[in-house]
Each structure stands twice: as C-alpha cells, then as structure tokens.
Design an enzyme around this catalytic site. Structure first.
Site, PDB file in Angstrom:
ATOM      1  N   LEU A   1       0.835  -1.195   0.000  1.00  0.00           N
ATOM      2  CA  LEU A   1       0.000   0.000   0.000  1.00  0.00           C
ATOM      3  C   LEU A   1       0.871   1.246   0.000  1.00  0.00           C
ATOM      4  O   LEU A   1       1.936   1.265   0.641  1.00  0.00           O
ATOM      5  CB  LEU A   1      -0.914   0.009   1.230  1.00  0.00           C
ATOM      6  CG  LEU A   1      -1.884  -1.180   1.355  1.00  0.00           C
ATOM      7  CD1 LEU A   1      -2.824  -0.967   2.527  1.00  0.00           C
ATOM      8  CD2 LEU A   1      -2.672  -1.400   0.074  1.00  0.00           C
TER       9      LEU A   1
ATOM     10  N   ASN B   1       4.603  -7.840   6.464  1.00  0.00           N
ATOM     11  CA  ASN B   1       5.551  -7.279   7.440  1.00  0.00           C
ATOM     12  C   ASN B   1       4.967  -6.116   8.239  1.00  0.00           C
ATOM     13  O   ASN B   1       5.693  -5.312   8.804  1.00  0.00           O
ATOM     14  CB  ASN B   1       6.812  -6.804   6.709  1.00  0.00           C
ATOM     15  CG  ASN B   1       6.513  -5.705   5.696  1.00  0.00           C
ATOM     16  OD1 ASN B   1       5.441  -5.686   5.114  1.00  0.00           O
ATOM     17  ND2 ASN B   1       7.442  -4.805   5.479  1.00  0.00           N
ATOM     18  N   GLU B   2       3.620  -6.019   8.278  1.00  0.00           N
ATOM     19  CA  GLU B   2       2.968  -4.845   8.868  1.00  0.00           C
ATOM     20  C   GLU B   2       3.468  -4.496  10.262  1.00  0.00           C
ATOM     21  O   GLU B   2       3.648  -3.329  10.603  1.00  0.00           O
ATOM     22  CB  GLU B   2       1.436  -5.051   8.913  1.00  0.00           C
ATOM     23  CG  GLU B   2       0.712  -4.762   7.599  1.00  0.00           C
ATOM     24  CD  GLU B   2       0.815  -5.879   6.581  1.00  0.00           C
ATOM     25  OE1 GLU B   2       1.534  -6.872   6.842  1.00  0.00           O
ATOM     26  OE2 GLU B   2       0.191  -5.770   5.506  1.00  0.00           O
TER      27      GLU B   2
ATOM     28  N   GLY C   1       1.062  -5.288   1.279  1.00  0.00           N
ATOM     29  CA  GLY C   1      -0.007  -5.300   0.268  1.00  0.00           C
ATOM     30  C   GLY C   1       0.402  -6.001  -1.018  1.00  0.00           C
ATOM     31  O   GLY C   1      -0.455  -6.567  -1.722  1.00  0.00           O
TER      32      GLY C   1
HETATM   33  C1  LIG Z   1      -8.710  -2.302   9.741  1.00  0.00           C
HETATM   34  C2  LIG Z   1      -7.474  -2.406  10.560  1.00  0.00           C
HETATM   35  C3  LIG Z   1      -6.531  -1.250  10.394  1.00  0.00           C
HETATM   36  C4  LIG Z   1      -5.132  -1.680  10.219  1.00  0.00           C
HETATM   37  C5  LIG Z   1      -4.320  -0.703   9.432  1.00  0.00           C
HETATM   38  C6  LIG Z   1      -3.250  -1.360   8.684  1.00  0.00           C
HETATM   39  C7  LIG Z   1      -3.048  -0.757   7.365  1.00  0.00           C
HETATM   40  C8  LIG Z   1      -2.389  -1.686   6.371  1.00  0.00           C
HETATM   41  C9  LIG Z   1      -0.983  -1.705   6.547  1.00  0.00           C
HETATM   42  C10 LIG Z   1      -0.048  -2.088   5.713  1.00  0.00           C
HETATM   43  C11 LIG Z   1      -0.207  -2.552   4.373  1.00  0.00           C
HETATM   44  C12 LIG Z   1       0.930  -2.100   3.489  1.00  0.00           C
HETATM   45  O1  LIG Z   1       1.044  -2.583   2.409  1.00  0.00           O
HETATM   46  S1  LIG Z   1       1.974  -0.867   4.067  1.00  0.00           S
HETATM   47  C13 LIG Z   1       3.369  -0.865   2.941  1.00  0.00           C
HETATM   48  C14 LIG Z   1       4.431  -1.804   3.421  1.00  0.00           C
HETATM   49  N1  LIG Z   1       5.528  -1.804   2.508  1.00  0.00           N
HETATM   50  C15 LIG Z   1       6.789  -1.910   2.882  1.00  0.00           C
HETATM   51  O2  LIG Z   1       7.125  -2.088   4.031  1.00  0.00           O
HETATM   52  C16 LIG Z   1       7.831  -1.782   1.804  1.00  0.00           C
HETATM   53  C17 LIG Z   1       8.531  -0.489   1.908  1.00  0.00           C
HETATM   54  N2  LIG Z   1       9.496  -0.317   0.812  1.00  0.00           N
HETATM   55  C18 LIG Z   1      10.659  -0.982   0.745  1.00  0.00           C
HETATM   56  O3  LIG Z   1      11.015  -1.796   1.576  1.00  0.00           O
HETATM   57  C19 LIG Z   1      11.545  -0.643  -0.429  1.00  0.00           C
HETATM   58  O4  LIG Z   1      11.111   0.572  -0.955  1.00  0.00           O
HETATM   59  C20 LIG Z   1      11.544  -1.714  -1.519  1.00  0.00           C
HETATM   60  C21 LIG Z   1      12.275  -2.969  -1.015  1.00  0.00           C
HETATM   61  C22 LIG Z   1      10.140  -2.064  -1.968  1.00  0.00           C
HETATM   62  C23 LIG Z   1      12.307  -1.154  -2.772  1.00  0.00           C
HETATM   63  O5  LIG Z   1      13.593  -0.737  -2.370  1.00  0.00           O
HETATM   64  P1  LIG Z   1      14.431   0.253  -3.312  1.00  0.00           P
HETATM   65  O6  LIG Z   1      15.762   0.436  -2.644  1.00  0.00           O
HETATM   66  O7  LIG Z   1      14.413  -0.229  -4.697  1.00  0.00           O
HETATM   67  O8  LIG Z   1      13.606   1.611  -3.325  1.00  0.00           O
HETATM   68  P2  LIG Z   1      13.518   2.712  -2.166  1.00  0.00           P
HETATM   69  O9  LIG Z   1      13.357   2.092  -0.843  1.00  0.00           O
HETATM   70  O10 LIG Z   1      14.643   3.679  -2.341  1.00  0.00           O
HETATM   71  O11 LIG Z   1      12.136   3.431  -2.519  1.00  0.00           O
HETATM   72  C24 LIG Z   1      12.003   4.303  -3.637  1.00  0.00           C
HETATM   73  C25 LIG Z   1      10.996   5.377  -3.284  1.00  0.00           C
HETATM   74  O12 LIG Z   1       9.718   4.742  -3.065  1.00  0.00           O
HETATM   75  C26 LIG Z   1       9.233   5.093  -1.763  1.00  0.00           C
HETATM   76  N3  LIG Z   1       8.436   3.967  -1.235  1.00  0.00           N
HETATM   77  C27 LIG Z   1       8.840   2.728  -0.996  1.00  0.00           C
HETATM   78  N4  LIG Z   1       7.837   1.972  -0.555  1.00  0.00           N
HETATM   79  C28 LIG Z   1       6.757   2.775  -0.488  1.00  0.00           C
HETATM   80  C29 LIG Z   1       5.407   2.570  -0.110  1.00  0.00           C
HETATM   81  N5  LIG Z   1       4.939   1.372   0.298  1.00  0.00           N
HETATM   82  N6  LIG Z   1       4.574   3.616  -0.171  1.00  0.00           N
HETATM   83  C30 LIG Z   1       5.002   4.815  -0.592  1.00  0.00           C
HETATM   84  N7  LIG Z   1       6.281   5.080  -0.982  1.00  0.00           N
HETATM   85  C31 LIG Z   1       7.147   4.059  -0.926  1.00  0.00           C
HETATM   86  C32 LIG Z   1      10.476   5.366  -0.947  1.00  0.00           C
HETATM   87  O13 LIG Z   1      10.165   6.172   0.157  1.00  0.00           O
HETATM   88  C33 LIG Z   1      11.326   6.099  -1.984  1.00  0.00           C
HETATM   89  O14 LIG Z   1      10.828   7.403  -2.074  1.00  0.00           O
HETATM   90  P3  LIG Z   1      11.794   8.655  -2.407  1.00  0.00           P
HETATM   91  O15 LIG Z   1      12.268   8.424  -3.809  1.00  0.00           O
HETATM   92  O16 LIG Z   1      10.915   9.848  -2.253  1.00  0.00           O
HETATM   93  O17 LIG Z   1      12.904   8.616  -1.395  1.00  0.00           O
END
Ligand SMILES: CCCCCCCC/C=C\CC(=O)SCCNC(=O)CCNC(=O)[C@H](O)C(C)(C)COP(=O)(O)OP(=O)(O)OC[C@H]1O[C@@H](n2cnc3c(N)ncnc32)[C@H](O)[C@@H]1OP(=O)(O)O
Length: 280
Positions: free
Chosen positions: A86, A155-156, A131
């Site tokens: 997400l 990994n939430e 997500g």
């Molecule tokens: C009803 C009950 C309520 C409960 C509420 C719960 C709500 C649900 C919760 C969670 C669901 C989710 O899906 S949350 C998202 C979880 N995702 C992650 O933990 C992954 C995070 N990202 C990473 O680990 C890495 O980005 C990557 C391994 C995917 C890629 O690595 P890479 O080195 O290639 O790229 P960068 O880390 O440099 O990222 C580039 C750029 O993208 C931005 N980014 C990364 N992930 C996200 C994201 N999920 N959302 C928004 N933006 C993201 C990152 O910040 C970098 O941005 P900048 O270029 O501005 O620095």
C-alpha cells in the site's frame, strides 16, 4: 494483441498469440488463448496508490465481463519489485474522507481478486512486502523468481501497524494457522526458498522462467471446466470474503480510528523517513 495503458497500471490483454519474440515454452498455441496479463506499472516501487487500486479494479471488472478471457497473470513491470504494498503516503497526513476512500478501494480490490471467476496466477518477479504479498495471496497460484532479494510476506508489524483480519485470513488460508501466526507477529519477509517451504508460494523458478512457468500452470488450471472450478473456488473462499462483506463499513471505521491515531501517524512517518534516508 490488445494493449491498453492505464495510468499506473499496464494491462496487456492477450486474446491471440503473443509476438514471436516471447518464448512459447511448452505451451501449445491454443493454451495461450484467453489469457490476459496485468502488469503493475507504478514506478519506482509499484506502490498501491488510490489511483492504482482503482485502475486495477476497473481492469479486472473489464476482464471478468469479457468472456474471451478465462485467466489472468498478475505481474510487475518494475524491475526487481513486484509491489511495495500500500502507498504509505495515502495513509499519512490526509483527511478522514481520504482515508475512508482509500480503505474502501483496498477492500474492493481484495474482494474482486479473492472472489474472481478468472484463474489468477501471480508471476512474482520482485520483492513483495505487505499489500504486494496480499495481492499474490489472492491469486490461485504463485510462481516466485529465485532471487535472494525477492522477499515476500506480511511485514505490517515492523511498520508499527496491524494486518487487518482479512489480510490475516488470506494468509491463514494459504499457509495454515501456526505459520501465519508466527509470520504475522514477527512481520517476517521470506526469501524464496523459505517462502516455498512454508507454502507462501507454490513454485520458485529461475527469474527468466517466471512468465513461461506461469503460462504452463495456467494451461493446467484452464484444462478444468470453468463452472466446476469456479464453484469450488467460491466454496473455499466465500466464507472468508463474506466476513468482510458483512462488516465493510465497520472495518472502514476501525481503519479510520486506527490510522488517525497520533502514535500510528508517527510510526508511519518514521518508517517513510527511514526509507527516504536509506539513499543518502
Ligand atoms: C482495519 C485495521 C486497520 C489496520 C491498518 C493497517 C493498514 C495496512 C498496513 C499495511 C499494508 C501495506 O502494504 S503498508 C506498505 C508496506 N511496505 C513496505 O514495508 C515496503 C517499503 N518499501 C521498501 O522496503 C523498499 O522501498 C523496496 C524494497 C520495496 C524497494 O527498495 P528500493 O531500494 O528499490 O527503493 P527505495 O526504498 O529507495 O524506494 C524508492 C521510493 O519509493 C518510496 N516507497 C517505498 N515503498 C513505499 C510505499 N509502500 N509507499 C510509498 N512510498 C514508498 C520510498 O520512500 C522512496 O521514495 P523517495 O524516492 O521519495 O525517497
């Protein structure tokens, strides 16, 4: 080949033969008919923004309604990343109305995917946290590329948030209660061999064989008469989906309360800052 580019999502809907440059693998020409490919394309990390979620639902609906298609391969157009899950920026510093709209879109995509009449095969060609993992778990079969960087899992907890009950149910239905309990509490991201061992994915193959393997698997699933397979899928999945359908509004209210808490906003901001700082 019909090809349609929607903002944030590349849909390649294939009702005829692929171009000759694509390997046919072991499939006959007939096997490939009626198979669409949905490629997520929201660089840099295929995060699931409100726009992407909405386009994804619309694309699925179109494919469901077009009887030319019986199966869909879900994959990524971003090298090394299936989906980062997400879009965290949709859950930080926004209005209550925005959170509600976003969460309804997350619910809608999950319901559409989980109950789809189409055969869905995930061709996971990159890292797949939270997500991103959930999307693959809604598919009927998961093929993961064998690359030690391509971790997959819910990994939430590591973000300081909680996977909702229907995320949890989807995982339990795939890997069983004990494995899910451990994976969810610890926020485990599994490398390919581990993901295969616990049943989070069905097959791990060399990276250049992910798509051809997905097509071979698709042929096997499409060999089953649709009506029998679809009713069986519904029998297996509808009780889980119904639990959310019955309490969608309550689930949204719960999400609103949860995500609006100062402590949760702080956790999400810190996590985003950590991601941003990684670079420099
Ligand atoms: C009803 C009950 C309520 C409960 C509420 C719960 C709500 C649900 C919760 C969670 C669901 C989710 O899906 S949350 C998202 C979880 N995702 C992650 O933990 C992954 C995070 N990202 C990473 O680990 C890495 O980005 C990557 C391994 C995917 C890629 O690595 P890479 O080195 O290639 O790229 P960068 O880390 O440099 O990222 C580039 C750029 O993208 C931005 N980014 C990364 N992930 C996200 C994201 N999920 N959302 C928004 N933006 C993201 C990152 O910040 C970098 O941005 P900048 O270029 O501005 O620095």
């Amino acid at each position: 080949m019909a090809q349609d580019l929607v903002d944030g999502l590349l849909i390649k809907a294939r009702s005829h033969l692929p171009p000759p440059s694509e390997p046919l693998g072991k499939l006959s020409k007939r096997d490939r008919k009626g198979v669409a490919v949905i490629k997520l394309k929201n660089p840099p990390v295929n995060s699931l923004s409100l726009e992407v979620l909405t386009e994804f639902v619309i694309s699925l609906e179109k494919l469901e309604n077009d009887k030319t298609f019986r199966g869909v391969i879900v994959t990524s157009d971003c090298p090394g990343i299936f989906s980062a899950g997400l879009d965290l920026t949709e859950m930080c510093g926004k209005s209550q109305a925005h959170y509600a709209e976003f969460w309804r879109a997350v619910q809608e995509l999950w319901l559409r995917l989980y109950l789809s009449n189409l055969v869905l095969i995930a061709a996971i060609n990159g890292v797949s946290p939270a997500g991103g993992c959930l999307i693959s778990l809604t598919c009927d079969y998961r093929v993961l590329a064998d690359n030690p960087k391509y971790n997959i899992g819910l990994n939430e907890t590591l973000l300081g948030v909680v996977a909702p009950s229907w995320f949890k149910d989807t995982l339990v239905n795939t890997v069983g209660h004990r494995t899910a309990e451990r994976a969810l509490q610890l926020g485990l991201l599994f490398p390919p061999a581990e993901a295969l061992r616990v049943g989070m994915v069905d097959q791990v193959v060399p990276e250049d064989q992910v798509h051809s393997t997905a097509l071979s698997v698709m042929a096997q699933w499409l060999a089953v008469p649709d009506h029998a397979r679809q009713l069986t899928k519904s029998l297996m999945r509808k009780p889980t989906a119904d639990r959310l359908v019955k309490q969608r509004d309550a689930d949204i209210q719960y999400f609103l309360q949860f995500v609006s808490r100062d402590s949760i906003q702080k956790s999400l901001r810190m996590y985003l800052d950590k991601l941003r700082q990684k670079k420099g």
